[in-house]
Design a protein around this motif. Sequence first.
Motif, mmCIF file in Angstrom:
data_model
loop_
_atom_site.group_PDB
_atom_site.id
_atom_site.type_symbol
_atom_site.label_atom_id
_atom_site.label_comp_id
_atom_site.label_asym_id
_atom_site.label_seq_id
_atom_site.Cartn_x
_atom_site.Cartn_y
_atom_site.Cartn_z
ATOM 1 N N GLY A 1 4.118 33.811 -23.298
ATOM 2 C CA GLY A 1 5.451 33.607 -23.656
ATOM 3 C C GLY A 1 6.439 33.801 -22.606
ATOM 4 O O GLY A 1 7.783 33.336 -22.861
ATOM 5 N N THR A 2 6.155 34.142 -21.524
ATOM 6 C CA THR A 2 7.075 34.239 -20.342
ATOM 7 C C THR A 2 6.227 33.186 -19.085
ATOM 8 O O THR A 2 5.480 32.582 -19.517
ATOM 9 C CB THR A 2 6.944 35.836 -19.748
ATOM 10 N N ASP A 3 6.970 33.254 -18.080
ATOM 11 C CA ASP A 3 6.629 32.608 -16.893
ATOM 12 C C ASP A 3 6.062 33.050 -15.877
ATOM 13 O O ASP A 3 5.397 32.809 -14.699
ATOM 14 C CB ASP A 3 7.477 31.702 -16.355
ATOM 15 N N ILE A 4 5.487 34.494 -16.397
ATOM 16 C CA ILE A 4 4.727 35.255 -15.286
ATOM 17 C C ILE A 4 3.450 35.795 -15.908
ATOM 18 O O ILE A 4 3.295 36.358 -16.691
ATOM 19 C CB ILE A 4 5.675 36.656 -15.119
ATOM 20 N N PRO A 5 2.409 35.604 -14.954
ATOM 21 C CA PRO A 5 0.937 35.819 -15.698
ATOM 22 C C PRO A 5 0.852 37.341 -15.698
ATOM 23 O O PRO A 5 1.171 38.105 -14.942
ATOM 24 C CB PRO A 5 0.086 35.344 -14.486
ATOM 25 N N LEU A 6 0.209 37.661 -16.544
ATOM 26 C CA LEU A 6 -0.300 39.059 -16.897
ATOM 27 C C LEU A 6 -1.947 39.080 -17.078
ATOM 28 O O LEU A 6 -2.367 38.241 -17.635
ATOM 29 C CB LEU A 6 0.360 39.492 -18.131
ATOM 30 N N TYR A 7 -2.410 40.168 -16.459
ATOM 31 C CA TYR A 7 -4.022 40.712 -16.672
ATOM 32 C C TYR A 7 -4.138 41.437 -17.720
ATOM 33 O O TYR A 7 -3.308 42.063 -18.160
ATOM 34 C CB TYR A 7 -4.424 41.062 -15.125
ATOM 35 N N PRO A 8 -5.520 41.305 -18.296
ATOM 36 C CA PRO A 8 -5.689 42.199 -19.373
ATOM 37 C C PRO A 8 -5.330 43.630 -19.285
ATOM 38 O O PRO A 8 -4.733 44.089 -20.345
ATOM 39 C CB PRO A 8 -7.240 42.329 -19.565
ATOM 40 N N ALA A 9 -5.274 44.358 -18.090
ATOM 41 C CA ALA A 9 -5.147 46.034 -18.179
ATOM 42 C C ALA A 9 -3.415 45.872 -18.220
ATOM 43 O O ALA A 9 -3.003 46.941 -18.983
ATOM 44 C CB ALA A 9 -5.504 46.287 -16.945
ATOM 45 N N GLU A 10 -2.609 44.769 -17.896
ATOM 46 C CA GLU A 10 -1.280 44.841 -17.878
ATOM 47 C C GLU A 10 -0.956 44.574 -19.160
ATOM 48 O O GLU A 10 0.188 45.482 -19.595
ATOM 49 C CB GLU A 10 -0.739 43.831 -16.880
ATOM 50 N N ILE A 11 -1.132 43.620 -19.924
ATOM 51 C CA ILE A 11 -1.015 43.189 -21.267
ATOM 52 C C ILE A 11 -1.144 44.390 -21.913
ATOM 53 O O ILE A 11 -0.528 44.600 -22.965
ATOM 54 C CB ILE A 11 -1.306 41.867 -21.674
ATOM 55 N N HIS A 12 -2.452 45.258 -22.281
ATOM 56 C CA HIS A 12 -2.507 46.091 -22.775
ATOM 57 C C HIS A 12 -1.905 47.367 -22.569
ATOM 58 O O HIS A 12 -1.461 48.092 -23.552
ATOM 59 C CB HIS A 12 -4.144 46.361 -22.998
ATOM 60 N N THR A 13 -1.289 47.295 -21.311
ATOM 61 C CA THR A 13 -0.231 48.548 -21.244
ATOM 62 C C THR A 13 1.110 48.473 -21.822
ATOM 63 O O THR A 13 1.534 49.183 -22.268
ATOM 64 C CB THR A 13 -0.363 48.859 -19.535
ATOM 65 N N ILE A 14 1.334 47.105 -21.719
ATOM 66 C CA ILE A 14 2.581 46.762 -22.559
ATOM 67 C C ILE A 14 2.445 46.805 -23.825
ATOM 68 O O ILE A 14 3.357 47.561 -24.557
ATOM 69 C CB ILE A 14 2.852 45.090 -22.167
ATOM 70 N N ALA A 15 1.306 46.635 -24.517
ATOM 71 C CA ALA A 15 1.048 46.748 -25.810
ATOM 72 C C ALA A 15 1.065 48.228 -26.178
ATOM 73 O O ALA A 15 1.536 48.731 -27.214
ATOM 74 C CB ALA A 15 -0.413 46.255 -26.333
ATOM 75 N N ALA A 16 0.556 49.224 -25.421
ATOM 76 C CA ALA A 16 0.650 50.603 -25.809
ATOM 77 C C ALA A 16 2.033 51.141 -25.498
ATOM 78 O O ALA A 16 2.300 52.066 -26.510
ATOM 79 C CB ALA A 16 -0.296 51.368 -24.672
ATOM 80 N N ILE A 17 2.678 50.686 -24.512
ATOM 81 C CA ILE A 17 3.999 51.305 -24.372
ATOM 82 C C ILE A 17 4.796 50.783 -25.666
ATOM 83 O O ILE A 17 5.660 51.594 -26.153
ATOM 84 C CB ILE A 17 4.620 50.535 -23.218
ATOM 85 N N ALA A 18 4.762 49.487 -26.124
ATOM 86 C CA ALA A 18 5.341 48.856 -27.338
ATOM 87 C C ALA A 18 5.250 50.012 -28.573
ATOM 88 O O ALA A 18 5.789 50.084 -29.362
ATOM 89 C CB ALA A 18 4.895 47.425 -27.674
ATOM 90 N N GLU A 19 3.876 50.480 -28.643
ATOM 91 C CA GLU A 19 3.506 51.383 -29.629
ATOM 92 C C GLU A 19 4.062 52.730 -29.685
ATOM 93 O O GLU A 19 4.243 53.470 -30.554
ATOM 94 C CB GLU A 19 1.908 51.395 -29.781
ATOM 95 N N ALA A 20 4.551 53.159 -28.461
ATOM 96 C CA ALA A 20 4.849 54.563 -28.061
ATOM 97 C C ALA A 20 6.211 54.407 -27.206
ATOM 98 O O ALA A 20 6.206 55.044 -26.103
ATOM 99 C CB ALA A 20 3.943 55.231 -27.653
ATOM 100 N N GLU A 21 6.913 53.571 -27.426
ATOM 101 C CA GLU A 21 8.183 53.345 -26.373
ATOM 102 C C GLU A 21 8.941 54.801 -26.436
ATOM 103 O O GLU A 21 9.143 55.399 -27.272
ATOM 104 C CB GLU A 21 9.136 52.256 -27.007
ATOM 105 N N GLY A 22 9.445 54.949 -25.024
ATOM 106 C CA GLY A 22 10.256 56.371 -24.954
ATOM 107 C C GLY A 22 9.293 57.259 -24.663
ATOM 108 O O GLY A 22 9.341 58.382 -24.195
ATOM 109 N N GLY A 23 7.847 56.965 -24.633
ATOM 110 C CA GLY A 23 6.725 58.061 -24.206
ATOM 111 C C GLY A 23 6.583 58.231 -22.672
ATOM 112 O O GLY A 23 7.300 57.638 -21.731
ATOM 113 N N SER A 24 6.056 59.462 -22.528
ATOM 114 C CA SER A 24 5.816 59.759 -20.927
ATOM 115 C C SER A 24 4.511 59.204 -20.511
ATOM 116 O O SER A 24 3.917 58.350 -21.200
ATOM 117 C CB SER A 24 5.622 61.199 -20.876
ATOM 118 N N LEU A 25 4.304 59.217 -19.166
ATOM 119 C CA LEU A 25 3.436 58.831 -18.488
ATOM 120 C C LEU A 25 1.880 59.535 -19.008
ATOM 121 O O LEU A 25 0.849 58.802 -19.124
ATOM 122 C CB LEU A 25 3.085 58.878 -16.903
ATOM 123 N N THR A 26 2.058 60.784 -19.108
ATOM 124 C CA THR A 26 1.092 61.452 -19.467
ATOM 125 C C THR A 26 0.636 60.955 -20.954
ATOM 126 O O THR A 26 -0.606 60.850 -21.343
ATOM 127 C CB THR A 26 1.442 62.962 -19.575
#
Length: 154
Positions: free
Chosen positions: A33-58
């Motif tokens: 849905g954007t004009d920037i390609p994402l690789y599997p590890a990147e999009i799954h990191t985005i999905a994890a952030i969406a589930e825990a927004e505001g969370g820490s790196l740890t």
Amino acid sequence: MVDEKKRYEQMLSAMLAFVDTVNAHHAEGVCFGTDIPLYPAEIHTIAAIAEAEGGSLTKLAGILGISKPTLSERIRKLVAKGFVRKEANPDDRKAVTLWLTENGRTADHHHTLHHERLYADFCLFFGNKAPIKIDHFKMTFDELIALNARSNRV
């Protein structure tokens, strides 16, 4: 035993062929849905952030099952691409919190739709056997991951 070994080799070939088809689909990245390609590890990191927004790196590294240095590199790339922003943690000056940008939310939404289409195709293909297949594949993949981890300790 020879027949079983041959079937094992055929199973490995089929599994690798499946992995190759998935990898080929993602070789150039997917824009979600954007004009920037994402690789599997990147999009799954985005999905994890969406589930825990505001969370820490740890916290996020624990969710993803990866090291903090690996995650830090992914986050650096996602910040540079405009999908994630880091903010200082008000409770811990050394820590940061992770948030999705508008592009990050768009990519996450389109990734969710992608998974919904995959699930619908799976259910259509397997019909009333879909729930059993899901359980079977999950158990099999978990066992293969455990076997691989054990085999790689040599």
